[in-house]
Design an enzyme around this catalytic site. Sequence first.
Site, PDB file in Angstrom:
ATOM      1  N   ASP A 121       0.831  -1.218   0.000  1.00 29.60           N
ATOM      2  CA  ASP A 121       0.000   0.000   0.000  1.00 29.60           C
ATOM      3  C   ASP A 121       0.864   1.265   0.000  1.00 29.60           C
ATOM      4  O   ASP A 121       0.352   2.365  -0.167  1.00 29.60           O
ATOM      5  CB  ASP A 121      -0.954   0.012   1.203  1.00 29.60           C
ATOM      6  CG  ASP A 121      -0.252   0.022   2.560  1.00 29.60           C
ATOM      7  OD1 ASP A 121       0.979  -0.186   2.611  1.00 29.60           O
ATOM      8  OD2 ASP A 121      -0.937   0.236   3.578  1.00 29.60           O
ATOM      9  N   GLU A 122       2.189   1.086   0.193  1.00 29.48           N
ATOM     10  CA  GLU A 122       3.055   2.271   0.235  1.00 29.48           C
ATOM     11  C   GLU A 122       3.144   2.961  -1.127  1.00 29.48           C
ATOM     12  O   GLU A 122       3.600   4.098  -1.210  1.00 29.48           O
ATOM     13  CB  GLU A 122       4.441   1.896   0.766  1.00 29.48           C
ATOM     14  CG  GLU A 122       4.363   1.354   2.180  1.00 29.48           C
ATOM     15  CD  GLU A 122       5.699   1.276   2.885  1.00 29.48           C
ATOM     16  OE1 GLU A 122       6.585   2.084   2.586  1.00 29.48           O
ATOM     17  OE2 GLU A 122       5.853   0.386   3.731  1.00 29.48           O
ATOM     18  N   TYR A 147      12.076   2.633  -2.069  1.00 28.88           N
ATOM     19  CA  TYR A 147      11.346   1.354  -1.961  1.00 28.88           C
ATOM     20  C   TYR A 147       9.972   1.456  -2.608  1.00 28.88           C
ATOM     21  O   TYR A 147       9.639   0.705  -3.529  1.00 28.88           O
ATOM     22  CB  TYR A 147      11.199   0.924  -0.489  1.00 28.88           C
ATOM     23  CG  TYR A 147      10.171  -0.178  -0.290  1.00 28.88           C
ATOM     24  CD1 TYR A 147      10.335  -1.414  -0.903  1.00 28.88           C
ATOM     25  CD2 TYR A 147       9.022   0.026   0.484  1.00 28.88           C
ATOM     26  CE1 TYR A 147       9.381  -2.430  -0.753  1.00 28.88           C
ATOM     27  CE2 TYR A 147       8.070  -0.979   0.640  1.00 28.88           C
ATOM     28  CZ  TYR A 147       8.259  -2.204   0.018  1.00 28.88           C
ATOM     29  OH  TYR A 147       7.316  -3.191   0.160  1.00 28.88           O
ATOM     30  N   LYS A 151       8.434  -0.215  -6.121  1.00 29.64           N
ATOM     31  CA  LYS A 151       7.271  -1.121  -6.080  1.00 29.64           C
ATOM     32  C   LYS A 151       6.164  -0.558  -6.978  1.00 29.64           C
ATOM     33  O   LYS A 151       5.496  -1.292  -7.700  1.00 29.64           O
ATOM     34  CB  LYS A 151       6.754  -1.292  -4.643  1.00 29.64           C
ATOM     35  CG  LYS A 151       7.635  -2.124  -3.736  1.00 29.64           C
ATOM     36  CD  LYS A 151       7.879  -3.547  -4.220  1.00 29.64           C
ATOM     37  CE  LYS A 151       6.627  -4.418  -4.179  1.00 29.64           C
ATOM     38  NZ  LYS A 151       6.932  -5.831  -4.532  1.00 29.64           N
ATOM     39  N   LEU A 203      10.903   4.300  19.735  1.00 30.49           N
ATOM     40  CA  LEU A 203       9.785   4.826  18.961  1.00 30.49           C
ATOM     41  C   LEU A 203      10.263   5.991  18.101  1.00 30.49           C
ATOM     42  O   LEU A 203      10.899   6.910  18.617  1.00 30.49           O
ATOM     43  CB  LEU A 203       8.733   5.308  19.967  1.00 30.49           C
ATOM     44  CG  LEU A 203       7.349   5.621  19.458  1.00 30.49           C
ATOM     45  CD1 LEU A 203       6.681   4.360  18.947  1.00 30.49           C
ATOM     46  CD2 LEU A 203       6.520   6.239  20.589  1.00 30.49           C
TER      47      LEU A 203
HETATM   48  N1  LIG Z   1       6.491  -6.798   4.791  1.00 32.27           N
HETATM   49  C1  LIG Z   1       5.360  -6.134   4.577  1.00 32.27           C
HETATM   50  O1  LIG Z   1       4.738  -5.616   5.517  1.00 32.27           O
HETATM   51  C2  LIG Z   1       4.789  -6.011   3.185  1.00 32.27           C
HETATM   52  C3  LIG Z   1       3.532  -5.420   3.015  1.00 32.27           C
HETATM   53  C4  LIG Z   1       2.982  -5.366   1.734  1.00 32.27           C
HETATM   54  C5  LIG Z   1       3.670  -5.899   0.667  1.00 32.27           C
HETATM   55  N2  LIG Z   1       4.894  -6.438   0.852  1.00 32.27           N
HETATM   56  C6  LIG Z   1       5.582  -7.024  -0.325  1.00 32.27           C
HETATM   57  O2  LIG Z   1       5.650  -8.421  -0.109  1.00 32.27           O
HETATM   58  C7  LIG Z   1       6.812  -8.941  -0.729  1.00 32.27           C
HETATM   59  C8  LIG Z   1       7.624  -9.730   0.276  1.00 32.27           C
HETATM   60  O3  LIG Z   1       7.978  -8.872   1.356  1.00 32.27           O
HETATM   61  P1  LIG Z   1       8.760  -9.442   2.627  1.00 32.27           P
HETATM   62  O4  LIG Z   1       8.470  -8.549   3.751  1.00 32.27           O
HETATM   63  O5  LIG Z   1       8.500 -10.898   2.742  1.00 32.27           O
HETATM   64  O6  LIG Z   1      10.266  -9.200   2.150  1.00 32.27           O
HETATM   65  P2  LIG Z   1      11.601  -9.903   2.621  1.00 32.27           P
HETATM   66  O7  LIG Z   1      12.644  -8.855   2.475  1.00 32.27           O
HETATM   67  O8  LIG Z   1      11.433 -10.580   3.928  1.00 32.27           O
HETATM   68  O9  LIG Z   1      11.844 -11.053   1.537  1.00 32.27           O
HETATM   69  C9  LIG Z   1      12.247 -10.777   0.236  1.00 32.27           C
HETATM   70  C10 LIG Z   1      12.810 -12.067  -0.351  1.00 32.27           C
HETATM   71  O10 LIG Z   1      13.174 -11.801  -1.720  1.00 32.27           O
HETATM   72  C11 LIG Z   1      14.465 -12.347  -1.947  1.00 32.27           C
HETATM   73  N3  LIG Z   1      15.109 -11.563  -3.000  1.00 32.27           N
HETATM   74  C12 LIG Z   1      15.512 -10.262  -2.919  1.00 32.27           C
HETATM   75  N4  LIG Z   1      16.087  -9.902  -4.086  1.00 32.27           N
HETATM   76  C13 LIG Z   1      16.002 -10.975  -4.909  1.00 32.27           C
HETATM   77  C14 LIG Z   1      16.408 -11.212  -6.250  1.00 32.27           C
HETATM   78  N5  LIG Z   1      17.001 -10.246  -6.970  1.00 32.27           N
HETATM   79  N6  LIG Z   1      16.154 -12.412  -6.796  1.00 32.27           N
HETATM   80  C15 LIG Z   1      15.545 -13.393  -6.059  1.00 32.27           C
HETATM   81  N7  LIG Z   1      15.157 -13.228  -4.788  1.00 32.27           N
HETATM   82  C16 LIG Z   1      15.386 -12.036  -4.231  1.00 32.27           C
HETATM   83  C17 LIG Z   1      15.189 -12.236  -0.620  1.00 32.27           C
HETATM   84  O11 LIG Z   1      16.283 -13.151  -0.544  1.00 32.27           O
HETATM   85  C18 LIG Z   1      14.079 -12.559   0.364  1.00 32.27           C
HETATM   86  O12 LIG Z   1      13.987 -13.952   0.583  1.00 32.27           O
HETATM   87  C19 LIG Z   1       7.555  -7.739  -1.311  1.00 32.27           C
HETATM   88  O13 LIG Z   1       7.250  -7.652  -2.675  1.00 32.27           O
HETATM   89  C20 LIG Z   1       7.001  -6.563  -0.545  1.00 32.27           C
HETATM   90  O14 LIG Z   1       7.056  -5.383  -1.321  1.00 32.27           O
HETATM   91  C21 LIG Z   1       5.475  -6.521   2.081  1.00 32.27           C
END
Ligand SMILES: NC(=O)c1ccc[n+]([C@@H]2O[C@H](COP(=O)([O-])OP(=O)(O)OC[C@H]3O[C@@H](n4cnc5c(N)ncnc54)[C@H](O)[C@@H]3O)[C@@H](O)[C@H]2O)c1
Length: 331
Positions: A121-122, A147, A151, A203
């Site tokens: 949502d960012e 970031y 996205k 915080l």
């Molecule tokens: N964490 C949140 O609150 C949140 C909320 C909404 C959406 N998202 C989205 O969900 C997805 C996952 O987020 P997360 O928090 O699990 O992230 P994370 O950073 O925990 O995991 C990302 C994973 O992607 C892998 N990765 C990074 N670059 C790579 C590359 N070039 N090739 C292959 N693998 C690669 C990393 O090794 C890692 O395992 C993202 O797309 C993020 O934008 C996250």
Amino acid sequence: MRLLVTGGAGFIGSNFVHLTVRERPDVQVTVLDALTYAGDKTSLAPVADKVTLVEGDITDAELVDRLVGESDLVVHFAAESHNDNSLTNPWPFVHTNLIGTYTLLEAVRKHGVRFHHISTDEVYGDLELDDPAKFTADTPYNPSSPYSSTKAGSDLLVRAWARSFGIQATISNCSNNYGPYQHIEKFIPRQITNLIDGIKPRLYGKGENVRDWIHVEDHNSAVWTIIEKGQIGETYLIGADGEKNNLEVVEALLEAFGLAKDDFDHVKDRAGHDLRYAIDSSKLRDELGWEPKYTDFQSGLQATVDWYKANEAWWRPAKEATEAKYAAAGH
Ligand SMILES: NC(=O)c1ccc[n+]([C@@H]2O[C@H](COP(=O)([O-])OP(=O)(O)OC[C@H]3O[C@@H](n4cnc5c(N)ncnc54)[C@H](O)[C@@H]3O)[C@@H](O)[C@H]2O)c1
């Protein structure tokens, strides 16, 4: 069904793999993950005999082409995901979030494979603290950090590939997740692991910034709902009406540890820190019939605290390096 999960060794991706193995034994899961600092093989250890892990980069066109060609469905979680890191070094965000998504889209287009893109949502920027509005799929994009802008760019690539080339894609934009296997650089697990070590929560600013929290299991159940019932070409917002300001989250954490509500320290706010995010998920609920299970934040948080207490071996190796990085950045 042959499923390719990118970023399946990360926080949300590994939980998605666990959920899939548990509830969909007919699905054959392959994970493609570069195992960056954020990826951890041990997050997949409980399902290691049921999942194929390929260590590789989503910008590696040859590898991606082969793996996508062997799949029926791609769920794309892989990303550089930490806002703070994007402010110190934006390049990996451009590389993975933009070029990586482009590489997957070209393979999906060539092989005619169903694609679900995971986003945040960012991309919508932030709302004023007193604004009653919530984000919907029609809210204009207004990202603030490297970031969120990469996205946002990746979402637009998916939309363009759907429009221009007719790929079979859906997109979801979810609010802030919490739960097991989240890297300890992130706000909630960092505070939890500090509390386990007897260090007070910290915080940003006054803690007025609002995030819309959702348990990772609810995010992932929504993703499966969209894969199974979503309309091709559509974007769905995922949220569980979990708006909390950072002060409330810190107080809830202290409560989960049985400590006094005011037992925390303040740190200076970061540049461009978004004020408020809030998701309107009515399209997902009304059209696809999805409902979250974790509607009580305190009990979801308590379960997460219990998980970190019981799984110190998973997070301890990264703790020192993460704290050193924060200390060097003055946080
Ligand atoms: N964490 C949140 O609150 C949140 C909320 C909404 C959406 N998202 C989205 O969900 C997805 C996952 O987020 P997360 O928090 O699990 O992230 P994370 O950073 O925990 O995991 C990302 C994973 O992607 C892998 N990765 C990074 N670059 C790579 C590359 N070039 N090739 C292959 N693998 C690669 C990393 O090794 C890692 O395992 C993202 O797309 C993020 O934008 C996250």
